[in-house]
Write a protein that holds these residues in place. Structure first.
Motif, PDB file in Angstrom:
ATOM      1  N   ILE A 157      35.291  -9.741 -13.507  1.00 49.32           N
ATOM      2  CA  ILE A 157      35.068  -8.401 -13.843  1.00 49.32           C
ATOM      3  C   ILE A 157      33.562  -8.289 -13.944  1.00 49.32           C
ATOM      4  O   ILE A 157      32.961  -7.315 -13.622  1.00 49.32           O
ATOM      5  CB  ILE A 157      35.642  -8.255 -15.238  1.00 49.32           C
ATOM      6  CG1 ILE A 157      37.196  -7.923 -15.063  1.00 49.32           C
ATOM      7  CG2 ILE A 157      35.044  -6.644 -16.084  1.00 49.32           C
ATOM      8  CD1 ILE A 157      38.096  -8.185 -16.371  1.00 49.32           C
ATOM      9  N   TYR A 158      32.747  -9.094 -14.494  1.00 51.49           N
ATOM     10  CA  TYR A 158      31.249  -9.087 -14.580  1.00 51.49           C
ATOM     11  C   TYR A 158      30.743  -9.015 -12.912  1.00 51.49           C
ATOM     12  O   TYR A 158      29.899  -8.359 -12.925  1.00 51.49           O
ATOM     13  CB  TYR A 158      30.659 -10.547 -15.226  1.00 51.49           C
ATOM     14  CG  TYR A 158      29.307 -10.338 -15.373  1.00 51.49           C
ATOM     15  CD1 TYR A 158      28.546  -9.712 -16.420  1.00 51.49           C
ATOM     16  CD2 TYR A 158      28.394 -10.539 -14.412  1.00 51.49           C
ATOM     17  CE1 TYR A 158      27.254  -9.680 -16.524  1.00 51.49           C
ATOM     18  CE2 TYR A 158      26.886 -10.478 -14.233  1.00 51.49           C
ATOM     19  CZ  TYR A 158      26.540 -10.043 -15.479  1.00 51.49           C
ATOM     20  OH  TYR A 158      25.200  -9.916 -15.670  1.00 51.49           O
ATOM     21  N   CYS A 159      31.482  -9.740 -12.169  1.00 54.66           N
ATOM     22  CA  CYS A 159      30.745  -9.799 -10.782  1.00 54.66           C
ATOM     23  C   CYS A 159      31.143  -8.172 -10.118  1.00 54.66           C
ATOM     24  O   CYS A 159      30.083  -7.776  -9.391  1.00 54.66           O
ATOM     25  CB  CYS A 159      31.538 -10.701  -9.819  1.00 54.66           C
ATOM     26  SG  CYS A 159      31.265 -12.400 -10.364  1.00 54.66           S
ATOM     27  N   ARG A 160      32.240  -7.941 -10.273  1.00 51.84           N
ATOM     28  CA  ARG A 160      32.500  -6.492  -9.832  1.00 51.84           C
ATOM     29  C   ARG A 160      31.663  -5.354 -10.447  1.00 51.84           C
ATOM     30  O   ARG A 160      31.175  -4.671  -9.472  1.00 51.84           O
ATOM     31  CB  ARG A 160      34.099  -5.974 -10.289  1.00 51.84           C
ATOM     32  CG  ARG A 160      34.301  -4.521  -9.971  1.00 51.84           C
ATOM     33  CD  ARG A 160      34.204  -4.215  -8.622  1.00 51.84           C
ATOM     34  NE  ARG A 160      35.291  -4.865  -7.763  1.00 51.84           N
ATOM     35  CZ  ARG A 160      36.628  -4.263  -7.644  1.00 51.84           C
ATOM     36  NH1 ARG A 160      36.878  -3.117  -8.175  1.00 51.84           N
ATOM     37  NH2 ARG A 160      37.516  -4.926  -6.892  1.00 51.84           N
ATOM     38  N   GLU A 161      31.228  -5.536 -11.424  1.00 49.45           N
ATOM     39  CA  GLU A 161      30.463  -4.574 -12.132  1.00 49.45           C
ATOM     40  C   GLU A 161      28.946  -4.657 -11.588  1.00 49.45           C
ATOM     41  O   GLU A 161      28.219  -3.743 -11.537  1.00 49.45           O
ATOM     42  CB  GLU A 161      30.415  -4.709 -13.562  1.00 49.45           C
ATOM     43  CG  GLU A 161      31.554  -4.015 -14.244  1.00 49.45           C
ATOM     44  CD  GLU A 161      31.837  -4.861 -15.572  1.00 49.45           C
ATOM     45  OE1 GLU A 161      31.020  -5.189 -16.433  1.00 49.45           O
ATOM     46  OE2 GLU A 161      32.522  -4.162 -16.222  1.00 49.45           O
ATOM     47  N   HIS A 162      28.516  -6.064 -11.225  1.00 45.08           N
ATOM     48  CA  HIS A 162      27.267  -6.096 -10.892  1.00 45.08           C
ATOM     49  C   HIS A 162      26.938  -6.631  -9.091  1.00 45.08           C
ATOM     50  O   HIS A 162      26.131  -7.240  -8.947  1.00 45.08           O
ATOM     51  CB  HIS A 162      26.674  -7.273 -11.782  1.00 45.08           C
ATOM     52  CG  HIS A 162      26.373  -7.055 -13.201  1.00 45.08           C
ATOM     53  ND1 HIS A 162      27.541  -7.081 -13.904  1.00 45.08           N
ATOM     54  CD2 HIS A 162      25.458  -6.434 -14.057  1.00 45.08           C
ATOM     55  CE1 HIS A 162      27.234  -6.689 -15.172  1.00 45.08           C
ATOM     56  NE2 HIS A 162      25.754  -6.431 -15.393  1.00 45.08           N
TER      57      HIS A 162
END
Lengths: 339, 339, 339, 339, 339, 339
Positions: C152-157
């Protein structure tokens, strides 16, 4: 006479020579544990002995069993099952560098065995002596219960119970140990107590914790031994190893045996050891052998301390020496006898 | 605080056990050198440290670097190039048989590096302490010049300079050593001088060369230490290890630290060593750690000698022990404290 | 570009040569695990890479970390804590005797870590690519959650997510795997699927399970790859290794890369392997390198399969080869190119 | 001057470290035997020496020969034939655990050689000194006869005969030894007698058998030495090693040389040994070297005991040290000289 | 059902890797011999089996016994005594370099045992199958007599007798072998004959000696098998392994079982072997297991040849594989089945 | 007949198994070099041979010499002096992974020896054949001169000169090689040229550099051989090894011998090698043996290629096989003969 020993069998992973785990890309693999060590001692000394434990039914578990069987111990009463064999990592110290033991034994097949998996009426059929050390009930609550069941069975069937208190601070607290061992002592006939075991396992003061001055405290040790017999009337005999350790390898070793209200003291052996693991188990094994063969108390303690000191010159957990070798050392002038 | 150490990294080829090179068909390969050993000590003790050297950009050179990096030392400032990594062959002695070291380090990538290859303004950026031993300027004239350049940079940028005099008769003569080290001493803030270093590196008498009676000469040692501070005003502190060596392995070890015009003496450790290589570097590394952490002088010298003596029980060049282990030995009764 | 890989690091205990565990009294100790292997590949290839895991703060855990750091991987983001490092025992097979792997990884520090111990905003700061394999979410429910948090963090960043499906039947069932991986696929940008992974991890048919005839099924493989992209629109590329294995060591190897709606096929390498462990991770590491360096798709797949096949001639888990060595093999006539 | 030594060459199978044969799955293979050891000592010291024996013409026999030739000994006079090379198994003891030697040398090629196979006129052509130890005639009746033939040849051709009595209770009885050696002594010019050799080989009392108190009995030793010269007028000189052994490794060592009616005593060396095998042969080899080079008697005995004590720090049977190394130990303060 | 196997147990000394004895300073020590190998196979397969031999009552003899016991074989019927354990030296060949075996087994405790030392009424009490190979009567005349005594006992007590003809040209001539084996065949119920055994042990032609074309001669093999049953009516079944060997390691293997007047042929396995020692014994052990468990003839021969071929991938003499592993190979597509 | 070989002796440091230098903490130490390898071949084959070189007079240099002497080569003509022994590091490749050799031989005692240190009138006294390879003049200018001096001496004293061109691109350029070897060819009687040697050493085209197709180019090889004899009239014979190499280990090998204007071709051996080092030297050694013993040309080339191929199954540099073993392989059906 047939002896049964009961406890955990571990894989020992030792770095070569004196290497640290941080430096090594090899481990010497051997197998051991207090009660398997005692069983191998008895078999090497010519006695009939079975070792009881539970190991996983895969190659590491079977390799461990095979190693015990190799030395003549009966392993037909061992349970197979569970998922992992406990491990201990071992870095050998020297001089001022302490030997380091790192346990990885939680969640082992033995620790997770249920008490009722051990059918004591079958395991202890035709058995004369039952041996365990304080390590065994420390493994887990279910194993503690299995020990309790075994001792009750022994009491009912006149099987002699021998226990080396063998306190391990990495496995339980003194509170827990005193609670459990205090209860179990009521079924124990002969007890071995070394160094801090008096205090940690039973709450009896005998030794101030200074390994450099164990023999120097022989009088408080004797008081402690008497106190054990006084407090636990079923326990008629107590044996102890006393040591003055100067470095990791250099020290004086002697044994005391309190039996029939008398103390029997061995000579003091001054030695430089190769490997200290299992010296206590070698002492216990030799003492059991002395009982099996009916040695006089003085010979029993002399034999046991010699076997224990011999182990200091033997690598790995098992005391791979036979009776003739121990008797020869007891007689020869090559030993350094003092005191 | 960040430390940089600067010196040569060598492949060490040791025969197994105590075999002679004439007998052996295997070499244990490890890597070391005074300044890399100090760097690893610092990293093991939890400090930030970079090691600077030059190694060839082939597998032996990179393997050497990797071994230093493995223990957490920063190697990003190392130069790659040249053709060979220096070697030392090592036969471990025992008792009356001396340990034998055979150098094959001439023409190494480091020895043949030019002084200007080392960009001190980049290497020493954000650095607080610069360490080298007397081995480094002995390597070659160009490396001697590189050291000089570094020291000038340190002086200008308020970087503390620490040097272990570390005289090696196989690398240069006392004449050359005295000429070079005498000059470099003007930029050194803290100096370590052991045994013959006083005489060979600086021409100051402190020790008569009898390794069996180093501690017995503590008074002349102290005079030598004072003389260093007197002669080289920039050098405000001197540390030394004194030894009474009875055999290759058996001896008494103590440290003295002269700082702020006072002498701080450690207890004497009587030990039997496993491997003497790198004990001096372990001392230096621990002393640097004491400086980084701001230990009081007495604690600094006690800590340093204990680290040094611990190294005697550790194989290979690096002192693979952490701070907790050293502090534990300092506190325990297991150490043999005399004097 | 900086890559982070996330997964478990294990101690690998291998018997020497082809010995069975029942026969051996030594273990070769090395360290590995899919994601650490990928990290070392990247570092050997010259890329910036951090490995993230949790290991116990004792010597076995630190030795594992040091081994990864030795090859230049950044380990500063690793968590220390917990009690044991997972283990796998390894018996090397040959010809008709299968290689045997025995896991002892339950209850490890990594498996028992809580999801929230991993602070992804710090771990993934300044990171461009995040890599994990299907082994990681199979370790435990909390680690599965940690993976989900990371994705989820990767998707957002805008961090690229790469995953090797890497199904392991000893760790979870196909039901569980399909449920978890099916969800995670929605955040994965590039996926590697080999052999049974299609079916076991995603329920997509591509391969009938006959390892002797993988390459022969290239058409169903391609269908499977297309189906992945169709079903999981975020996943724009799929790479696979196809094999015809005749014995434990002998086989044909090729790679396919489906990207931008086109298939890129490597030549077939016919090889006899020394050790098959880690060949898939070597493939993944090389493919990541190709992405980091912006290789054309055809060069990417040729490079990756060559790196993978090179690993078959390298012992232990890590693919200790550099880019120049791989490129040389790609060009030389010494390779056996067929098809 | 050229020396010939005559005796059996054995394969030595030693367990690694201190392992018992019951524990080990490896043997270190080396080769040795009293007379080959002496030959190698002489070659290492720079003398011309030939070793004469019979070994089977197969790989084990040839490997044994090669090992002797490797150190520069001439092996061109060795007989090839027969079927097996004798073996001795070796477990290294420590402290109170005795070193254990198990012979498997019966029926060897050498033991079964006929006396007439050795053509002494060819073997001893241009030879100045003939050396054998008491082990040689103990091997078999035919070898005993071969020795007798050789000695007669030596007497007729003015070849100096040197013998180390070297009694081995595992090979013959004291009755047989005294009968044979008593006769051979009539042809021996210089004899080495240690410990129990006086009594067992010649029936002369010199030592009470207590290895802890050999040096303490120096006076009876001297009487024994004088008695040898008195009883066997051809034997003009006698050399002995005296020891006070405290443990397997720790002891005091000194040498006495009785020559020209005078006693020459070496200093006492107090040492901790690595491996005791071959120390007597190292003494004999060094003494022969002293004769070849014409050392003065005092230097001869000092040199010989130093060479012997050096051997205690060298692994395997051969004393792999050169003259410069021995002379350096004789001069240095590092040796522990007492008395 | 209980099986007894009878034969000599040897120490095997193998050089590491492919080293020649001339190059090596280490031997890997293991223990084996045709009949002990068969016993271990049976125990690994889960059957009850005792091994009978005579070994010296010293550490080498006991180590050999322990190794057999380690794998679960009963050794309580073994005789202790005599002086030496037989040895075989082993150099592993490869490709065109033949494997080399050098015997040093003369004068062993077993060879020198008297026939009457073996009390067959006790040894064979409650036994169902007696196994020996042609190596056993070749050991010595007294052992030949012991075999004869055993077979007579078996005949009288309805114990099934199984023999692998196992001709060894290094132990006896074809004349002696044919005379002895020809007589013993009258008491043998099931016989295994491979390669040259037909001709050398029984004088029956079946194979022309060309190891590259064994399978190609299947028809003459079958004739030979029929001839055995015709000539020795007590022998109702014959089993053979046929091979086409292309190099030391590469070959095709198949088994034939002639029983109840029918031939049962296994598939052909094409394999590259790691170590060929003991493959025949593995075949015999598996065939005995098939008899104990009552396998159908076709399954019996398929199982036996698979076990034999598995042994080619197992180091040392013993076939350390269990029944499940063999059955898995029989089922899997990983095996290369031809013909 | 006595042969002298002249060249450099190197310490070879090989990682165990297939480990990379980056992975290994041990080196297997052996010694070799083209001309010492040839000398050992000759000695193993029963011929009289001396090896001439210069090694430093310290333990590494002497260990190297001892290793050559061990196999029976005369080393009495070797020079002692200088400071270092050259080294080569060795990583064994497999399949598509190439074997890697890393030289560290610059500045060696041999390379830095002056031409006049070699007194050819003494070294070549009573010598019949002088052998060197193209490696020797490539070592340094002074050694190139020493070779020239030797060849002039040989020409004047009717000593047969044999040279293996042995081009090494790591030691010199083709320009330098062609200049030097072109001149030396005028004194060479028999020349061995393999693979790229024709082109690189002499500028004669014979082979296109594709190791997978050497044998396929037999016709251009023959042209090249004829061209050598045409261009250098003193060189009356040329021998070559032709290979079709499929992987690092798999290939076809054959030899051609051009002598007396005729070509003699050996059979083709198809083999899988263990270790390729020294196969060319084994060929040269066997060819010299054939000359010493006067083999017919066809037998000479058959014998030489068989010896060379045998070396592929022998570890380390030396071809430790004897004549009987080579003749046995030449006769047996176990060899794979094609073409």
């Amino acid at each position: 006479m047939r002896v049964v020993t009961f406890g955990e069998l571990l894989l020992r992973l030792k770095t070569p020579e004196y290497l640290r785990i941080l430096q090594s890309d090899t481990f010497e693999a051997s197998y051991g544990g207090a009660e398997s060590n005692v069983a191998v001692s008895l078999s090497m000394l010519g006695d009939e002995v079975s070792f009881v434990t539970k190991v996983p039914d895969q190659s590491v578990g079977l390799a461990a069993l095979n190693e015990v069987r190799r030395y003549g111990v009966d392993t037909s009463r061992v349970l197979l099952g569970g998922s992992r064999l406990g491990i201990y990592y071992f870095e050998k110290g020297s001089n001022i560098r302490p030997t380091s033991v790192l346990y990885d034994r939680e969640y082992s097949a033995f620790a997770m065995a249920e008490a009722q998996e051990f059918s004591w009426d079958q395991i202890l059929k035709d058995v004369d002596i039952f041996y365990f050390s304080g390590v065994t009930p420390a493994v887990s609550d279910s194993i503690e219960q299995a020990v309790r069941d075994a001792l009750i069975y022994c009491r009912e069937h006149f099987i002699l119970v021998v226990c080396d208190l063998n306190y391990r601070s990495k496995m339980w607290t003194t509170e827990k140990a005193q609670k459990v061992m205090g209860e179990l002592m009521n079924w124990i006939d002969l007890c071995i107590a070394n160094d801090e075991d008096f205090e940690s396992s039973l709450g009896i003061h005998a030794f101030d914790g200074d390994m450099a001055h164990g023999i120097d405290q022989i009088d408080t040790y004797k008081e402690g031994m008497k106190e054990i017999v006084r407090r636990y009337p079923n326990c008629k005999s107590v044996a102890s190893v006393l040591r003055n350790m100067r470095t990791v390898e250099d020290g004086d070793w002697m044994g005391i045996y309190y039996s029939g209200g008398r103390f029997y003291e061995s000579p003091v052996h001054t030695v430089h050891s190769l490997e200290a693991v299992g010296a206590g188990d070698a002492f216990a094994g030799a003492l059991l052998h002395a009982i099996v063969r009916g040695f006089e108390p003085q010979k029993a303690i002399d034999f046991s301390i010699t076997a224990s000191v011999m182990k200091l010159m033997i690598q790995h957990d098992f005391n791979v020496v036979n009776e003739a070798e121990i008797l020869r050392i007891m007689k020869t002038k090559d030993v350094n006898l003092q005191r």
